[in-house]
Design a protein around this motif. Structure first.
Motif, PDB file in Angstrom:
ATOM      1  N   HIS A 293      54.436  73.672  98.147  1.00 32.82           N
ATOM      2  CA  HIS A 293      54.223  73.998  98.925  1.00 32.82           C
ATOM      3  C   HIS A 293      53.854  73.912 100.635  1.00 32.82           C
ATOM      4  N   ARG A 326      48.585  83.614  90.558  1.00 31.70           N
ATOM      5  CA  ARG A 326      48.958  83.945  92.041  1.00 31.70           C
ATOM      6  C   ARG A 326      49.417  83.886  93.412  1.00 31.70           C
ATOM      7  N   LYS A 327      49.300  81.383  92.664  1.00 34.16           N
ATOM      8  CA  LYS A 327      50.048  80.540  93.950  1.00 34.16           C
ATOM      9  C   LYS A 327      51.043  80.732  93.468  1.00 34.16           C
ATOM     10  N   GLU A 330      52.626  83.683  95.705  1.00 30.12           N
ATOM     11  CA  GLU A 330      53.053  83.151  96.736  1.00 30.12           C
ATOM     12  C   GLU A 330      54.469  81.950  97.205  1.00 30.12           C
ATOM     13  N   THR A 331      54.831  81.969  95.955  1.00 35.99           N
ATOM     14  CA  THR A 331      55.858  80.757  96.308  1.00 35.99           C
ATOM     15  C   THR A 331      56.665  81.198  96.177  1.00 35.99           C
ATOM     16  N   ALA A 341      58.129  87.609  92.998  1.00 37.09           N
ATOM     17  CA  ALA A 341      56.379  87.605  93.521  1.00 37.09           C
ATOM     18  C   ALA A 341      55.280  88.715  93.129  1.00 37.09           C
ATOM     19  N   ARG A 345      52.538  89.113  90.988  1.00 45.71           N
ATOM     20  CA  ARG A 345      51.132  89.259  92.018  1.00 45.71           C
ATOM     21  C   ARG A 345      50.728  90.960  90.964  1.00 45.71           C
TER      22      ARG A 345
END
Length: 585
Positions: A293, A326-327, A330-331, A341, A345
């Motif tokens: 990322h 979460r990751k 974000e990606t 997303a 989230r």
């Protein structure tokens, strides 16, 4: 005593090569059982249990069962203490920390009845680790310090004292007191260097490296990680290397050496798969995703994140699962896929709230169950009392029938007294039951307030961190704004540092551990101020003058003056140390 000294020396010398000599060590220990007495057998079985847990669970359970049989047969407080300690270790290994805590406390209760203070020290240390795993850092510190005081007083096995130092250092690190943590880790390092204990020396170096990395000293961290790794390679300790190599990857990632970092993460995955360490494999996979990322290789990042998420879901690793949500969110956001997303989230928020509330909710449920149980017990006790009273009444009736006229009055009087006593007991039980109900209601209400307080505190911290990050981003994007934004950040930090809300949260937690502390101070000095109570509380927590000054955002000289005034107000003589005096309250 001679057997125990030789036995401890044998354990240390045979622990140097962990993989090659492990089975040989187990066989040697088992051979000692033939000539050992019951007390010695318990010590040997405990060592056999420690050597086999995590690798041969059936064998470990058999050794634990043997300890239980001996402790029950001999009724020895020492044997029982050692057995319950091993039982607590077993339960902790299975992550049943509440059961583990109960076993460690039983171990301590038995060992306190013996003269073997060193075994007691060992159990205190185990209980400290247990409290740390449950997030009770204050309590963990108390038990680790008890263990250390015993060890230092009796000049015990230095290698075990080193373990105590590592435990204390870990708690300090969790309190973000990195310099204090490093001080204890270095004490442990010196002990293991002097005694040639390679395994524990590697553990000390590994922890020092973690601290250096947290403080942004990546090069120093890498140096310590590599020293620790060289020892693990020498000992062929594959299991320990998995997480250490992953940490090396993180250190290189912080230096933006992405390719070198990825090489270490891939090696960590291979080691984790060899030893069946799912969580280590998951962490390394997640780190590879993060690196991808970082260099805008978003699809590659997802290719690492999704297998890691599957492992987390299958293994019930909820915290890792939450972080991966979460990751991934974000990606997808970086890829412009906002619907996905948003979905991830949302999953992250649900998972995070669940984890955060779980422990406190569990405590509330326990209180409610306890409350209901006590209520039922009170009702049963009341029933027993009623039956007893009715039996007494029946006896009185029978006696009354057999009496003549002159005795009738006495019998009736006796009956009247019995009924009166019955009514008084009913009334007394009712009052006691209502009081008990009120106590449990208050405890439940307190836990709910604590949950609310924790949540508000978290929101405040998150808001602060978000605002701080925004200011840092402004500096990054517009260097010419450095002076303006820098002043704003300084003001923001001062504001957060001096927050009265943080003090209120701290005071709530402090009052739970140290009952009526502020009231005791007010009894000694009715005119004591809130600031002086705050200073006393920090001293009671054994914070240094420098640490208190940093917390209150004042100069150390100001704290020294405040301590002098507080000592004078509490009417403490010059020879008495203020902190020592407060520790007695």
């Amino acid at each position: 005593m001679k057997f125990k000294i030789l036995f401890v020396a044998f354990l240390f010398l045979s622990s140097i090569d962990l993989s090659a000599q492990n089975q040989k060590k187990v066989d040697s220990l088992a051979s000692l059982l033939k000539t050992a007495n019951d007390k010695e057998k318990v010590l040997i079985y405990e060592s056999l249990f420690r050597e086999t847990r995590g690798r041969k669970m059936d064998a470990a359970k058999a050794y634990l069962d043997s300890m239980e049989v001996i402790s029950e047969r001999t009724k020895s407080n020492l044997s029982r203490g050692i057995y319950y300690r091993a039982k607590g270790v077993s339960e902790g290994y299975g992550k049943d920390y509440k059961a583990s805590e109960k076993s460690f406390r039983r171990s301590i209760s038995y060992l306190e009845k013996t003269d073997d203070t060193l075994e007691l020290s060992h159990s205190f240390n185990n209980l400290g680790i247990n409290q740390r795993m449950q997030g009770r850092l204050d309590s963990a510190m108390v038990y680790h310090m008890k263990s250390i005081k015993i060890r230092e007083k009796f000049d015990a096995d230095p290698n075990i004292l080193g373990q105590n130092y590592l435990s204390i250092g870990t708690v300090h690190a969790l309190f973000f007191k990195y310099e204090k943590a490093k001080e204890y880790f270095q004490k442990a390092e010196n002990i293991y260097l002097q005694n040639g204990n390679q395994r524990m020396l590697a553990s000390a170096w590994n922890r020092i490296a973690v601290l250096e990395n947290k403080q942004g000293n990546s090069l120093q961290a890498i140096s310590f990680y590599k020293k620790a790794d060289s020892l693990y390679k020498l000992m062929k300790y594959t299991r320990g290397r998995s997480l250490l190599v992953s940490n090396l990857g993180n250190a290189y990632a912080s230096l933006d050496s992405i390719q070198l970092s990825n090489n270490y993460f891939k090696e960590a995955i291979e080691l984790a798969r060899k030893t069946g360490q799912k969580q280590s494999e998951l962490l390394a996979m997640s780190s590879l995703g993060y690196n991808a990322h970082k260099v805008n290789q978003y699809q590659k990042a997802l290719n690492y994140y999704y297998p890691a998420l599957e492992m987390a879901e299958q293994g019930g690793m909820y915290k890792n699962q939450s972080q991966l949500y979460r990751k991934i969110a974000e990606t997808y956001a970086a890829m412009g896929e906002h619907k996905k997303a948003y979905d991830f989230r949302g999953r992250y928020m649900v998972a995070y709230d669940s984890i955060f509330n779980k422990d406190v909710r569990s405590q509330i449920d326990e209180l409610e169950k306890k409350y209901e149980t006590e209520k039922k017990e009170a009702a049963l006790a009341l029933q027993d009392e009623e039956i007893k009273t009715l039996n007494e009444k029946a006896k009185v009736d029978k006696l009354t029938k057999g009496l003549y006229g002159g005795g009738m009055v006495s019998a009736l009087a006796l009956f009247g007294l019995s009924v009166f006593g019955y009514r008084q007991r009913i009334k007394k039980n009712k009052i006691a039951r209502e009081k008990q109900e009120e106590i449990y209601k208050q405890e439940i209400e307190h836990k709910k307030k604590e949950l609310t307080s924790q949540t508000l505190h978290l929101v405040q911290k998150n808001t602060f961190i978000k605002e701080l990050m925004e200011n840092l981003e402004n500096i990054k994007k517009s260097p010419e704004k450095f002076k303006t934004e820098f002043r704003r950040i300084v003001m923001l930090l001062k504001k957060e540092n001096a927050s009265d809300k943080d003090w209120e949260v701290f005071k709530t937690y402090f009052a739970e551990v140290h009952n009526d502390f502020d009231q005791k101070l007010k009894t000694l000095a009715a005119d004591i101020s809130e600031k002086e109570i705050r200073l006393a509380a920090f001293l009671r927590m054994n914070l240094t003058t420098k640490e208190i000054a940093a917390t209150l955002n004042v100069l150390p000289d100001s704290i020294l003056k405040s301590k002098y005034r507080l000592k004078k107000k509490l009417n403490i003589d010059k020879e008495t140390d203020l902190t020592s005096f407060l520790n007695t309250l």
